[in-house]
Design an enzyme around this catalytic site. Structure first.
Site, PDB file in Angstrom:
ATOM      1  N   SER A 145       0.839  -1.200   0.000  1.00 54.55           N
ATOM      2  CA  SER A 145       0.000   0.000   0.000  1.00 54.55           C
ATOM      3  C   SER A 145       0.874   1.251   0.000  1.00 54.55           C
ATOM      4  O   SER A 145       1.783   1.370  -0.824  1.00 54.55           O
ATOM      5  CB  SER A 145      -0.966  -0.053   1.184  1.00 54.55           C
ATOM      6  OG  SER A 145      -2.007   0.878   1.029  1.00 54.55           O
ATOM      7  N   GLU A 240      -8.743  -4.161  -7.627  1.00 56.30           N
ATOM      8  CA  GLU A 240      -8.348  -3.108  -6.703  1.00 56.30           C
ATOM      9  C   GLU A 240      -8.321  -1.753  -7.400  1.00 56.30           C
ATOM     10  O   GLU A 240      -7.935  -1.650  -8.574  1.00 56.30           O
ATOM     11  CB  GLU A 240      -6.949  -3.374  -6.144  1.00 56.30           C
ATOM     12  CG  GLU A 240      -6.869  -4.462  -5.106  1.00 56.30           C
ATOM     13  CD  GLU A 240      -5.581  -4.369  -4.310  1.00 56.30           C
ATOM     14  OE1 GLU A 240      -5.459  -3.421  -3.510  1.00 56.30           O
ATOM     15  OE2 GLU A 240      -4.708  -5.235  -4.494  1.00 56.30           O
ATOM     16  N   HIS A 270      -7.449  -5.687  -0.837  1.00 57.96           N
ATOM     17  CA  HIS A 270      -6.243  -4.894  -0.680  1.00 57.96           C
ATOM     18  C   HIS A 270      -5.263  -5.575   0.289  1.00 57.96           C
ATOM     19  O   HIS A 270      -5.618  -5.935   1.408  1.00 57.96           O
ATOM     20  CB  HIS A 270      -6.641  -3.516  -0.153  1.00 57.96           C
ATOM     21  CG  HIS A 270      -5.538  -2.527  -0.044  1.00 57.96           C
ATOM     22  ND1 HIS A 270      -4.789  -2.120  -1.126  1.00 57.96           N
ATOM     23  CD2 HIS A 270      -5.057  -1.834   1.028  1.00 57.96           C
ATOM     24  CE1 HIS A 270      -3.906  -1.225  -0.732  1.00 57.96           C
ATOM     25  NE2 HIS A 270      -4.037  -1.035   0.576  1.00 57.96           N
TER      26      HIS A 270
END
Length: 299
Positions: A145, A240, A270
């Site tokens: 991320s 995503e 995610h």
């Protein structure tokens, strides 16, 4: 194809794991984020210690049988606001067990107390120190991320300073463009992706950048030059919001003469390797990452 019960369970953990963002404090959100993943306990054989690397606190996680002389330096997710090396220790253990090397989880400074570029500076310092201590051939780096953005930015900055690059780089569901204007998957899955949206990227961007340009290549490495970087592996879920960040970054690396591949996992949430203890695809992703790291650190 029907969605698996394990994936439904993982997504429910995400959705149930947070207090109301309208009323929760930053500390509430941080505690909830850590507790979400601390539900997954480490094996008793895993060795965990804390120290500093380049002046940055790190959590060193070595699975049973893993080498202490080869490391994967990892920047965790959480939007540069949440997340911690402690909270992400199970992910570190999964990577250590799969790769046979030690995971070094970086506890970089968080916003809003420490705005841009504090987290980026810490990523650079930790990776630089790891290369100096272990030797570049014994260091892989990675991040998930927003931590993936920190990692890619750090590699570009180290290259620009003519410093030695590590041997390999891995990115999982990486947030690489803080402008959130990439179109494609950003628009297609906005409101469908349960963890990330244009709105949430805007919120974390405001908290971290605090007025800095979201297109600054230090914060958004998709706008950096991506030549002369280590071989890179990008993993991302097929639905995503951040899918196209991975595709665009890998394409830029390849166009600049480097090596990069994208591995897309069908319908995954995610940073799904965080759920490796309950999600088969999470274990598969950890094994793919482990094999890539092990190959990159073989000499």
């Amino acid at each position: 194809m029907a969605r698996s019960e394990a994936l439904n369970r993982a997504e429910k953990m995400y959705l149930d794991g947070f207090p109301d963002p309208e009323t929760a404090t930053v500390e509430d959100l941080r505690a909830a984020y850590d507790n979400l993943f601390l539900q997954f306990t480490l094996p008793s054989s895993t060795e965990v210690s804390e120290r500093e690397l380049g002046g940055v606190p790190v959590r060193v996680i070595r699975a049973d049988g893993a080498s202490a002389d080869k490391v994967l330096v990892w920047c965790h997710g959480g939007g540069n606001i949440m997340g911690s090396a402690h909270g992400f220790q199970d992910l570190g253990n999964s990577f250590s067990a799969a790769s046979g090397v030690t995971t070094v989880m970086v506890d970089f400074r968080k916003a809003p107390e420490n705005p841009f570029p504090a987290a980026n500076d810490d990523a650079v310092a930790a990776i630089r120190a790891a290369v100096a201590q272990y030797g570049a051939e014994n260091v892989a780096v990675g991040g998930d991320s927003a931590g993936g953005g920190l990692t890619l930015s750090a590699l570009a900055q180290l290259r620009d300073r003519d410093e030695t690059q590590p041997a390999a780089a891995v990115f999982v569901s990486a947030l690489l463009d803080l402008t959130a204007n990439g179109g494609g998957s950003m628009n297609e899955f906005n409101g469908i992706d349960i963890a990330v949206s244009q709105g949430s990227i805007g919120n974390i961007t405001a908290a971290y950048l605090q007025g800095a340009d979201p297109a600054d290549p230090i914060g958004s490495p998709l706008f950096a030059e991506l030549h002369d970087l280590p071989p890179a592996l990008f993993l991302v879920g097929s639905k995503e919001v951040l899918r196209d960040d991975a595709r665009r970054a890998a394409a830029k690396i390849v166009e600049a003469g480097g090596l990069a591949t994208v591995s897309e996992y069908d319908d995954m949430c995610h940073v799904w390797p965080l759920f490796a203890q309950i999600l088969p695809e999470g274990r598969d992703a950890a094994e793919e990452i482990g094999a890539f790291v092990a190959k990159g650190l073989t000499h």
